[in-house]
Write an enzyme that holds these catalytic residues in place. Structure first.
Site, PDB file in Angstrom:
ATOM      1  N   GLU A 127      75.464  52.122  67.520  1.00  0.00           N
ATOM      2  CA  GLU A 127      75.411  51.065  68.531  1.00  0.00           C
ATOM      3  C   GLU A 127      75.692  51.673  69.914  1.00  0.00           C
ATOM      4  OE1 GLU A 127      78.030  47.747  67.909  1.00  0.00           O
ATOM      5  OE2 GLU A 127      77.162  46.637  69.563  1.00  0.00           O
ATOM      6  N   GLY A 268      86.924  52.036  70.098  1.00  0.00           N
ATOM      7  CA  GLY A 268      87.957  51.767  69.100  1.00  0.00           C
ATOM      8  C   GLY A 268      87.471  51.965  67.676  1.00  0.00           C
ATOM      9  N   ALA A 269      86.339  51.348  67.364  1.00  0.00           N
ATOM     10  CA  ALA A 269      85.841  51.393  66.000  1.00  0.00           C
ATOM     11  C   ALA A 269      84.439  50.805  65.964  1.00  0.00           C
ATOM     12  CB  ALA A 269      86.753  50.598  65.077  1.00  0.00           C
ATOM     13  N   MET A 270      83.790  50.924  64.813  1.00  0.00           N
ATOM     14  CA  MET A 270      82.410  50.436  64.698  1.00  0.00           C
ATOM     15  C   MET A 270      82.181  49.791  63.337  1.00  0.00           C
ATOM     16  SD  MET A 270      79.478  50.070  66.085  1.00  0.00           S
ATOM     17  CE  MET A 270      78.220  49.164  65.181  1.00  0.00           C
ATOM     18  N   ASN A 272      79.717  49.307  61.250  1.00  0.00           N
ATOM     19  CA  ASN A 272      78.591  49.651  60.371  1.00  0.00           C
ATOM     20  C   ASN A 272      78.734  48.979  59.003  1.00  0.00           C
ATOM     21  OD1 ASN A 272      78.089  51.804  62.355  1.00  0.00           O
ATOM     22  ND2 ASN A 272      79.913  52.692  61.401  1.00  0.00           N
ATOM     23  N   HIS A 304      88.971  42.870  63.228  1.00  0.00           N
ATOM     24  CA  HIS A 304      87.785  42.669  64.065  1.00  0.00           C
ATOM     25  C   HIS A 304      86.550  43.282  63.408  1.00  0.00           C
ATOM     26  CE1 HIS A 304      85.696  42.340  68.030  1.00  0.00           C
ATOM     27  NE2 HIS A 304      85.030  43.384  67.561  1.00  0.00           N
ATOM     28  N   GLU A 305      86.652  44.529  63.007  1.00  0.00           N
ATOM     29  CA  GLU A 305      85.471  45.190  62.426  1.00  0.00           C
ATOM     30  C   GLU A 305      85.099  44.529  61.106  1.00  0.00           C
ATOM     31  OE1 GLU A 305      84.108  46.871  64.597  1.00  0.00           O
ATOM     32  OE2 GLU A 305      85.849  47.307  65.843  1.00  0.00           O
ATOM     33  N   HIS A 308      83.228  41.304  61.656  1.00  0.00           N
ATOM     34  CA  HIS A 308      81.836  41.508  62.049  1.00  0.00           C
ATOM     35  C   HIS A 308      80.894  41.440  60.849  1.00  0.00           C
ATOM     36  CE1 HIS A 308      81.461  42.268  66.291  1.00  0.00           C
ATOM     37  NE2 HIS A 308      82.231  43.334  66.328  1.00  0.00           N
ATOM     38  N   GLU A 327      80.310  39.756  69.776  1.00  0.00           N
ATOM     39  CA  GLU A 327      81.599  40.295  70.232  1.00  0.00           C
ATOM     40  C   GLU A 327      82.589  39.200  70.638  1.00  0.00           C
ATOM     41  OE1 GLU A 327      82.391  42.999  69.374  1.00  0.00           O
ATOM     42  OE2 GLU A 327      80.547  44.162  69.168  1.00  0.00           O
TER      43      GLU A 327
END
Ligand code: B3K
Ligand code: ZN
Length: 883
Positions: A127, A268-270, A272, A304-305, A308, A327
């Site tokens: 991303e 911070g993080a993703m 996937n 949060h991740e 998602h 987001e």
């Protein structure tokens, strides 16, 4: 140099892709310098696209090795290729299979986008547009495909091979030292959610059974030897999964959920799909190395991740203009989770502090933009506080307006309708319009109009008629590209408090049973009847809208709210407003009468005696004065950061002196006993005790140094150790230098802890700090290629040290500008983030403003800027009249 206008991408120009990719089979042969990627794409023309369009695949820095169509190797004349694109001008008009082989060099990838190496491991970040650095693709979020990924690597180099989805098979490649693993993800997804990892990793794990009975293996992968530090993250993941089932009815949908911590990561993080990749800072925690704030961040980001998976992955975005759709909504969801896991009012105050410090500041800066921007040059510059934090506030306002039940029904409908699709903000709002029957078109303006509305309120009491009238006006200042503003739909949660502190049961038909008034015109008035005594209005309870408020309330009235309001947020807010008035007065030389200082000090003293230890986390917030950047924003023009710094020191000294005995009592009584636990109640006690220490040190530096030094030596956890060191950094002298040296040696092999040490030193508000920062850049642990290191040293100097970044001689600006130019060729995203520190340059006094402008111009003149930095620097410099 003017930016190239043709690079601007506009929301109004959106059109569907001309082609679709139903299935992607990737064969990735990992090699440090020459990784081979063979992509087999099952494609077809999009019925919604143009009929005779050429096929244009995105690329970035790619080396094409071969291309074939339906099994036939394409001769050079049938396609055009370069590092940035692959074009087939006469593609088939029906379904076809395209096979593309590329070669990439993950070791040379310092941008940390696409496939790169971190600490010897292979990982990816796609991303927003990193997948095109792995293979040629329709790299846009509205092209959803089912992926199968085969990963092959050297067994010694990468014993662990992870992909999206579920593991299918794995094995050795005979006669070689290589092995492979195949992963299949049944859920169609856009390319930005693709990920793979290969490396030497340890893990912790546990089994989870979803509400529907699916058995899921949860694993958190970290550098071998650090497994113990991953336990909290794993626990947070399990709690997040349970919470999303209970509160939103959302269930996990794969057999595995993997999290991998890497040390080189741009953010911070993703999220996937099934394979979240994290900055290790948001995974690793032990009492010895992480603070209470770190634990809270880990919990929030893990959540949060994970959230998602539904808000972002199952329902993704049609285009990047819709970024807030995933987001803002996901931030709202993680905020709710943290509020449920911790203290709701305390968490709300923390959210608002961040919103004001980051988003309000952005709205007041040349970088202001709507939550859904209309245009961008570089999408990676739009992962902003406005999209995230203000985006979350919009969702919260929606819930406030329609109520909890309809909100949940609307969310359910949204997920049901949009599952498996790439959606828009309109799709989101439509779900709520359907369940409530309400017209949300005015409310939708929150997505389109930038800037922080300013609401002014006046109250008039009529003792004879026993009525109380509140007059509201609103105005939103101009922002780039939006000189004129329309009124917003602002939910105002309110109540009336009698001067003796009791709640007044007044009536007004325009206020809902939930005490919410919808203020949606430029001006409006409310009349309450049956008001038996002159009230103090408590407005925007729980911070019901992201607005600035001007309230014609006296300090005396505000201190009644601080003491009596039933709304904890407004109790806190009342104290902050009084403190802000005093700070602005001190900093601008319009000093308030002594009595005003005494009134606040006595009110806080009273609060300490009566309330503080009942809710220590809340008390810590009440006793923390607005930050220097907040004061600068409040002043808004011709800011002198030195005067603000002195003002804040002075007010801390006054409060510390008046409350000295009470603070000392708290400091002694709340001393740590028993083993460390990161839970919110224990963290709250530590927070209050450390705020007490800070105020005591402001009142009496000798006492402060003595207490802080003793705490530093005796601390049994990082929270207390770092807090005492932080207090010591405000007290120049030998004790400080010794403590800094001791800390640096003690954690010499702990990069994440050294980051805290870099940050503290970069934030020292003394003239010598720039020299100190420069010399820390020579420290063996510092690395210009590692985002955490750069942010903790250079970023902290720029963002957390207002007097030194804004040095009157301009050297702070020059240093940060030099660093931006140095980092840009390596990692444009990191460089452009650093550059956003200049966001406040226009509110500075003239001398500083000129120096900041020179530094920005020097960056802008550079011929080889990345698009990321070029975009920020040009927007920062744009003249007010062009905005
Ligand atoms: N979606 C990612 C952020 C990607 C940033 C790209 N420059 C993390 C998150 O918001 O959850
Ligand atoms: Zn997110």
């Amino acid at each position: 140099m003017r930016p190239d206008e043709s690079q601007i991408i506009q929301l109004k120009d959106y059109r569907p892709s001309d082609f679709l990719i139903d299935r992607v089979v990737l064969d990735v042969r990992l090699d440090p310098r020459a990784t081979r990627v063979i992509a087999t794409l099952t494609m077809r023309p999009n019925p919604e696209g143009r009929a005779d369009a050429p096929l244009v695949l995105d690329g970035d820095d790619l080396n094409l090795r071969a291309v074939s169509l339906d099994g036939r190797a394409l001769p050079g004349g049938e396609y055009e290729s370069g590092p940035q694109s692959l074009t087939i001008s006469q593609p088939p008009r029906g379904p076809f299979t395209l096979t593309v082989e590329t070669e990439i060099d993950p070791t040379a990838n310092t941008k940390l986008m696409g496939l790169y190496r971190s600490g010897g491991n292979y990982c990816t970040q796609c991303e927003a547009d990193g997948f095109r650095r792995i293979t040629y693709f329709l790299d846009r979020p509205d092209v959803l495909s089912v992926y199968t990924t085969r990963i092959e690597a050297d067994r010694d180099e990468a014993p662990v091979l992870l992909g999206n989805g579920n593991p299918v098979e794995s094995g050795a490649i005979e006669g070689t030292n290589r092995h492979y693993a195949v992963w299949h993800d049944p859920h169609p997804k856009p390319s930005y959610l693709f990920a793979l990892v290969g490396g030497r990793l340890g893990h912790v794990g546990k089994a989870f059974t979803t509400m529907g009975g699916r058995k899921v293996a949860l694993k958190v992968y970290v550098e071998p030897g650090k497994e113990e530090r991953a336990g909290y993250a794993l626990d947070a993941l399990e709690r997040s999964m349970r919470w999303d089932e209970r509160v939103f009815g959302r269930e996990y949908d794969l057999d595995e959920f993997n999290i991998v911590a890497v040390s080189d990561f741009n953010m911070g993080a993703m999220e996937n799909k099934g394979l979240n990749i994290f900055n290790d800072k948001y995974v690793l925690a032990s009492p010895e190395t992480a603070t209470d704030a770190d634990y809270a961040n880990i919990e929030a980001i893990i959540a949060h991740e994970y959230f998602h998976n539904w808000s972002g992955n199952r329902v993704t975005c049609r285009d990047w203009f819709q970024l807030c759709l995933k987001e803002g909504l996901t931030v709202f969801r993680d905020q709710e989770f943290s509020s449920d896991e911790r203290s709701r009012p305390v968490h709300r105050i923390a959210e608002v502090k961040t919103l004001r410090a980051r988003q309000f500041a952005e709205d007041a800066s040349p970088l202001a933009h709507p939550v859904r921007p209309q245009q961008y040059r570089e999408i990676n510059n739009f992962y902003t506080a406005t999209v995230y934090e203000k985006g979350a506030e919009i969702v919260r306002m929606l819930k406030t307006l329609i109520g909890d039940e309809d909100f949940r029904r609307g969310m359910d409908l949204y997920f049901e309708r949009c599952d498996g699709t790439a959606a828009t903000v309109e799709d989101f709002l439509d779900a709520f319009a359907t369940v409530t029957g309400r017209d949300l078109s005015h409310f939708a303006r929150w997505y389109a109009q930038a800037g922080t509305p300013r609401v002014t309120v006046r109250g008039v009491y009529d003792a004879t008629a026993q009525t109380y009238r509140l007059d509201f006006t609103q105005a939103t200042p101009p922002t780039p590209g939006q000189p004129q503003k329309e009124p917003m739909a602002i939910p105002v949660r309110l109540g009336l408090v009698a001067r003796d502190g009791t709640a007044l049961a007044a009536h007004c038909e325009r206020v809902s049973p939930q005490n919410v008034f919808l203020f949606d015109k430029a001006q409006d008035s409310l009349v309450f009847t049956g008001v038996t005594s002159a009230p103090v209005p408590s407005l925007f309870r729980d911070f019901s809208a992201p607005v600035r408020t001007t309230l014609e309330l006296t300090n005396e009235d505000l201190l009644i709210l601080l003491r009596h309001d039933t709304d904890a947020f407004n109790r806190w807010q009342a104290g902050q407003t009084v403190a802000m008035r005093l700070l602005v007065g001190l900093a601008t030389g319009t000093v308030a009468p002594d009595g005003d200082f005494d009134a606040l000090a006595f009110a806080l003293h009273d609060f300490l005696a009566r309330d503080a230890e009942r809710d220590p986390a809340f008390a810590a917030l009440v006793l923390t004065l607005p930050g220097e950047a907040d004061v600068a924003q409040e002043i808004g023009t011709d800011v002198d950061p030195d005067a603000i710094h002195r003002a804040r020191l002075e007010l801390r000294r006054i409060l510390g002196t008046t409350c000295r005995e009470a603070l000392h009592g708290i400091y002694v009584r709340l001393a740590e006993s028993g083993p460390y636990s990161p839970d919110a109640a224990s963290a709250g006690r530590r927070a209050l005790r450390n705020v007490a220490l800070d105020l005591l040190a402001a009142a009496d530096p000798d006492l402060g140094e003595q207490l802080a030094s003793a705490q530093f030596s005796a601390a049994s956890n990082m929270t207390d150790r770092l807090a005492s060191l932080s207090v010591l950094t405000t007290l120049p002298g030998e004790a400080r230098e010794n403590a800094l040296a001791t800390f640096g040696e003690r954690y010499a092999t702990e990069p994440l802890v050294l980051d805290k040490w870099f940050t503290l030193q970069a934030a020292i508000q003394e003239e010598d700090t720039l020299r100190r920062v420069r010399s820390l850049m020579e420290h063996p642990a510092f690395s210009i290629g590692n985002p955490n290191r750069v942010r903790s040293l250079v970023g902290s100097f720029a963002m957390l040290n207002p007097t030194q970044f804004n040095r009157p001689d301009g050297q702070g600006y020059d240093f940060v500008a030099d660093m931006v130019l140095r980092v840009d060729p390596l990692n444009p995203q990191l460089a452009s983030r650093l550059l956003t520190a200049f966001g406040s340059w226009r509110i500075m006094e003239k001398e500083r403003r000129n120096r900041a402008r020179s530094a920005l111009l020097r960056i802008a003149e550079n011929a080889s800027l990345s698009r990321d930095v070029g975009d920020i620097v040009h927007r920062s410099l744009e003249e007010a009249q062009n905005r």
